[in-house]
Scaffold this active site. Sequence first.
Site, PDB file in Angstrom:
ATOM      1  N   CYS A 188       0.833  -1.208   0.000  1.00 22.37           N
ATOM      2  CA  CYS A 188       0.000   0.000   0.000  1.00 22.37           C
ATOM      3  C   CYS A 188       0.865   1.255   0.000  1.00 22.37           C
ATOM      4  CB  CYS A 188      -0.903   0.023   1.232  1.00 22.37           C
ATOM      5  SG  CYS A 188      -2.046  -1.345   1.303  1.00 22.37           S
ATOM      6  N   THR A 189       1.962   1.225   0.731  1.00 20.86           N
ATOM      7  CA  THR A 189       2.858   2.384   0.787  1.00 20.86           C
ATOM      8  C   THR A 189       3.368   2.716  -0.612  1.00 20.86           C
ATOM      9  OG1 THR A 189       3.490   1.784   3.034  1.00 20.86           O
ATOM     10  CG2 THR A 189       4.987   3.256   1.854  1.00 20.86           C
TER      11      THR A 189
END
Length: 211
Positions: free
Chosen positions: A45-46
Amino acid sequence: MAIQLGDTAPDFTQESTIGPINFHEWAGDSWVILFSHPKDYTPVCTTELGTVAKLKPEFDSRNVKPIGLSVDPLKDHEGWSKDIEETQGAALNFPLIADADRKVSTLYGMIHPNADNTFTVRSVFIIGPDKKVKLTLTYPASAGRNFNEILRVIDSLQLTANYKVATPANWNPGDDVIIVPTVSNEEAATLFPAGFTQIKPYLRTTKQPNL
Ligand code: BEZ
């Protein structure tokens, strides 16, 4: 029931990193990409959020507003945002919904209990200025999305919304396009003055009309 293509994207009001958002009001006359993330402080997600932040000028030039969602509270989003900027070299420049009560995730069917009971899957909804859902994608948590592909399909959606064409397999902007079968050869001659090629009566190609 699952949200299907052509449905009106459900409206909602929810907390976000830019304050409370009323979705339809915030979307205005723009296209929107609404995409969910399983959880804050997770590696894939980062990278996804950093990638979208770097691609923001590409979304802007297509009149598309990105908006992310994760089922964690605003406080976590704020801390995680600092990590995204530090590790990805780009600060969040679009809102991230804090869906701690899962209101939006439930409304949009972003939690698939047989995959994971707690976290959202990686859902994508592309919504037109008419608030209708134009495209949906669902990826598992383990597979980060290809946002270059998402830009490519937005180009196809925007082109085919305005011209009586469809885009073939592996189409990229600038490639020839397909004339939709409901257009007669007589109409095609008017609509596509650059001409067209008939490979089969149902398979006719022409230059991308908006170049
Ligand atoms: C991630 O974003 O890295 C991730 C989130 C949930 C499960 C697996 C990976």
